[in-house]
Design an enzyme around this catalytic site. Structure first.
Site, PDB file in Angstrom:
ATOM      1  CE  LYS A  62      72.358 -18.134   6.048  1.00 50.26           C
ATOM      2  NZ  LYS A  62      73.228 -17.077   5.510  1.00 50.26           N
ATOM      3  CE1 TYR A 111      71.989 -12.673   4.652  1.00 51.04           C
ATOM      4  CE2 TYR A 111      74.081 -13.764   4.311  1.00 51.04           C
ATOM      5  CZ  TYR A 111      72.980 -13.521   5.098  1.00 51.04           C
ATOM      6  OH  TYR A 111      72.882 -14.123   6.335  1.00 51.04           O
ATOM      7  CG  HIS A 171      67.596 -16.413   5.377  1.00 52.66           C
ATOM      8  ND1 HIS A 171      68.198 -15.612   4.448  1.00 52.66           N
ATOM      9  CD2 HIS A 171      68.177 -16.085   6.558  1.00 52.66           C
ATOM     10  CE1 HIS A 171      69.104 -14.841   5.041  1.00 52.66           C
ATOM     11  NE2 HIS A 171      69.094 -15.105   6.325  1.00 52.66           N
ATOM     12  CG  ASP A 217      76.348 -18.139   5.993  1.00 59.82           C
ATOM     13  OD1 ASP A 217      75.828 -19.235   6.245  1.00 59.82           O
ATOM     14  OD2 ASP A 217      75.727 -17.060   6.020  1.00 59.82           O
TER      15      ASP A 217
HETATM   16  N1  LIG Z   1      70.540 -16.758   9.290  1.00 56.24           N
HETATM   17  C1  LIG Z   1      70.355 -15.507   9.651  1.00 56.24           C
HETATM   18  O1  LIG Z   1      69.225 -15.023   9.859  1.00 56.24           O
HETATM   19  C2  LIG Z   1      71.567 -14.623   9.841  1.00 56.24           C
HETATM   20  C3  LIG Z   1      71.441 -13.384  10.489  1.00 56.24           C
HETATM   21  C4  LIG Z   1      72.586 -12.611  10.672  1.00 56.24           C
HETATM   22  C5  LIG Z   1      73.813 -13.083  10.210  1.00 56.24           C
HETATM   23  N2  LIG Z   1      73.901 -14.280   9.551  1.00 56.24           N
HETATM   24  C6  LIG Z   1      75.200 -14.778   9.026  1.00 56.24           C
HETATM   25  O2  LIG Z   1      76.167 -14.726  10.065  1.00 56.24           O
HETATM   26  C7  LIG Z   1      77.260 -13.930   9.659  1.00 56.24           C
HETATM   27  C8  LIG Z   1      77.885 -13.237  10.865  1.00 56.24           C
HETATM   28  O3  LIG Z   1      76.959 -12.401  11.508  1.00 56.24           O
HETATM   29  P1  LIG Z   1      76.982 -10.796  11.369  1.00 56.24           P
HETATM   30  O4  LIG Z   1      77.300 -10.408   9.976  1.00 56.24           O
HETATM   31  O5  LIG Z   1      75.717 -10.338  11.983  1.00 56.24           O
HETATM   32  O6  LIG Z   1      78.129 -10.274  12.258  1.00 56.24           O
HETATM   33  P2  LIG Z   1      79.382 -10.660  13.124  1.00 56.24           P
HETATM   34  O7  LIG Z   1      80.202 -11.728  12.498  1.00 56.24           O
HETATM   35  O8  LIG Z   1      78.888 -10.856  14.499  1.00 56.24           O
HETATM   36  O9  LIG Z   1      80.207  -9.279  12.996  1.00 56.24           O
HETATM   37  C9  LIG Z   1      79.646  -8.056  13.418  1.00 56.24           C
HETATM   38  C10 LIG Z   1      80.547  -6.907  13.115  1.00 56.24           C
HETATM   39  O10 LIG Z   1      81.754  -7.065  13.845  1.00 56.24           O
HETATM   40  C11 LIG Z   1      82.816  -6.444  13.151  1.00 56.24           C
HETATM   41  N3  LIG Z   1      84.030  -7.243  13.354  1.00 56.24           N
HETATM   42  C12 LIG Z   1      84.414  -8.379  12.723  1.00 56.24           C
HETATM   43  N4  LIG Z   1      85.576  -8.827  13.209  1.00 56.24           N
HETATM   44  C13 LIG Z   1      85.955  -7.950  14.174  1.00 56.24           C
HETATM   45  C14 LIG Z   1      87.064  -7.874  15.041  1.00 56.24           C
HETATM   46  N5  LIG Z   1      88.033  -8.798  15.007  1.00 56.24           N
HETATM   47  N6  LIG Z   1      87.115  -6.844  15.923  1.00 56.24           N
HETATM   48  C15 LIG Z   1      86.151  -5.912  15.973  1.00 56.24           C
HETATM   49  N7  LIG Z   1      85.056  -5.927  15.165  1.00 56.24           N
HETATM   50  C16 LIG Z   1      84.963  -6.950  14.283  1.00 56.24           C
HETATM   51  C17 LIG Z   1      82.442  -6.429  11.700  1.00 56.24           C
HETATM   52  O11 LIG Z   1      82.690  -5.140  11.163  1.00 56.24           O
HETATM   53  P3  LIG Z   1      83.778  -4.929   9.987  1.00 56.24           P
HETATM   54  O12 LIG Z   1      83.193  -5.592   8.780  1.00 56.24           O
HETATM   55  O13 LIG Z   1      83.872  -3.447   9.865  1.00 56.24           O
HETATM   56  O14 LIG Z   1      85.063  -5.576  10.451  1.00 56.24           O
HETATM   57  C18 LIG Z   1      80.949  -6.778  11.650  1.00 56.24           C
HETATM   58  O15 LIG Z   1      80.201  -5.818  10.999  1.00 56.24           O
HETATM   59  C19 LIG Z   1      76.627 -12.988   8.641  1.00 56.24           C
HETATM   60  O16 LIG Z   1      77.574 -12.301   7.874  1.00 56.24           O
HETATM   61  C20 LIG Z   1      75.763 -13.945   7.885  1.00 56.24           C
HETATM   62  O17 LIG Z   1      76.542 -14.713   6.985  1.00 56.24           O
HETATM   63  C21 LIG Z   1      72.803 -15.053   9.383  1.00 56.24           C
END
Ligand SMILES: NC(=O)c1ccc[n+]([C@@H]2O[C@H](COP(=O)([O-])OP(=O)(O)OC[C@H]3O[C@@H](n4cnc5c(N)ncnc54)[C@H](OP(=O)(O)O)[C@@H]3O)[C@@H](O)[C@H]2O)c1
Length: 264
Positions: free
Chosen positions: A81, A56, A112, A51
């Site tokens: 997106k 980004y 997006h 994704d």
């Molecule tokens: N459409 C939209 O508006 C929108 C908005 C936000 C996100 N997204 C998409 O959704 C994806 C996921 O959301 P997100 O990036 O906000 O965050 P997320 O997947 O909820 O992860 C948040 C944080 O958790 C940490 N993490 C990951 N695995 C872990 C584990 N096993 N144990 C402890 N900590 C852990 C990561 O840090 P580390 O990297 O240091 O491990 C990361 O920075 C994004 O990357 C993006 O592709 C879309």
């Protein structure tokens, strides 16, 4: 030597017939070489769904990781997106994404977030053309509420295949789930590991009892609900362990307990 992991093989069939893996790899806030390394590690671990997004600033790195991985393009589900600021310029934006991603199509192209006023309808019409031309196999939206989902559908005749929204057990809401299911729109969650989910006592208790991490419990909860989940990490161990969720199941009681953390 790293131990082998058990990936889930769950998919959901989208509006135009594509099989979308329920588990994907998120790439928000990962840039430059780190983005190449993280996306490469995800593909190496076995993720087959990536994704990204125009904003980004890492489509080139994701494309490079995919090209260098040796994984055939048709085995990877690729989402990008388009920001609504590109209204009127949608197809050029998509073509720029395709160039960076080194591919002739994306599997899913999302608006997006909503644009102002009625601009969504015009953007969505252009998305329909992208789908007709095959540049995007499936089209969808992100951060839309049900009124907006209905508005773009009524204006164009195209139903979004997917709505990507912030989602986790703490945000679970049966009405939101029904809003999507009733419309035949797949609910894709983001930021599942943010907002205090990893430290929540109920989630931590289930994780400890099952010998799993809190992240694995949260990801597994999505899969058993047929929600798409796209955890992000730059840490190779976490990238692997977040995908190691094929070999266990949450009980009905634990699923119900997790559901009650949101609005129920
Ligand atoms: N459409 C939209 O508006 C929108 C908005 C936000 C996100 N997204 C998409 O959704 C994806 C996921 O959301 P997100 O990036 O906000 O965050 P997320 O997947 O909820 O992860 C948040 C944080 O958790 C940490 N993490 C990951 N695995 C872990 C584990 N096993 N144990 C402890 N900590 C852990 C990561 O840090 P580390 O990297 O240091 O491990 C990361 O920075 C994004 O990357 C993006 O592709 C879309």
């Amino acid at each position: 030597m790293t131990h082998s992991i058990e990936l889930p093989d769950d998919t959901v069939t989208l509006a135009a017939g594509s099989a979308m893996p329920l588990l994907g790899f998120g790439t928000w806030q990962i840039k430059g070489d780190e983005a190449v390394r993280a996306a490469s590690a995800a593909l190496e671990a076995g993720y087959r769904h990536l994704d990204t997004a125009t904003v980004y600033g890492n489509e080139g790195e994701v494309g490079r990781a995919l090209a260098e991985s040796g994984v055939p393009r048709d085995e990877v589900f690729l989402t990008t997106k388009c920001p609504p600021s590109q209204a009127g310029n949608e197809l050029d934006t998509l073509k720029a994404s395709l160039d960076l991603l080194q591919t002739d199509h994306v599997d899913l192209w999302l608006i997006h977030w909503p644009g102002d006023g009625s601009s969504n309808n015009d953007i969505w019409r252009a998305f329909g053309q992208a789908r007709e031309s095959g540049l995007a196999r499936e089209i969808g939206v992100s951060n839309f509420d049900s009124a907006l989902l209905d508005e773009v559908t009524a204006a164009t005749g195209y139903t979004p295949a997917v709505n990507q929204i912030e989602w986790s057990p703490l945000l679970y809401d049966a009405a939101t789930v029904a809003d999507h299911r009733d419309r035949g729109i797949v609910l894709e969650g983001y930021s599942a590991l943010r907002g205090g989910t990893l430290d929540h006592p109920t989630i931590v208790e289930i994780a400890e009892r099952e010998g799993r991490t809190a992240a694995q419990v949260i990801i597994r909860w999505h899969l058993q609900h047929d929600f798409v989940v796209i955890p992000k990490s730059v840490n190779p161990e976490r990238i692997r362990s977040n995908a190691d969720v094929g070999g266990f199941a949450l009980s009905d009681d634990d699923m119900a307990a997790l559901d009650t953390l949101g609005k129920g």
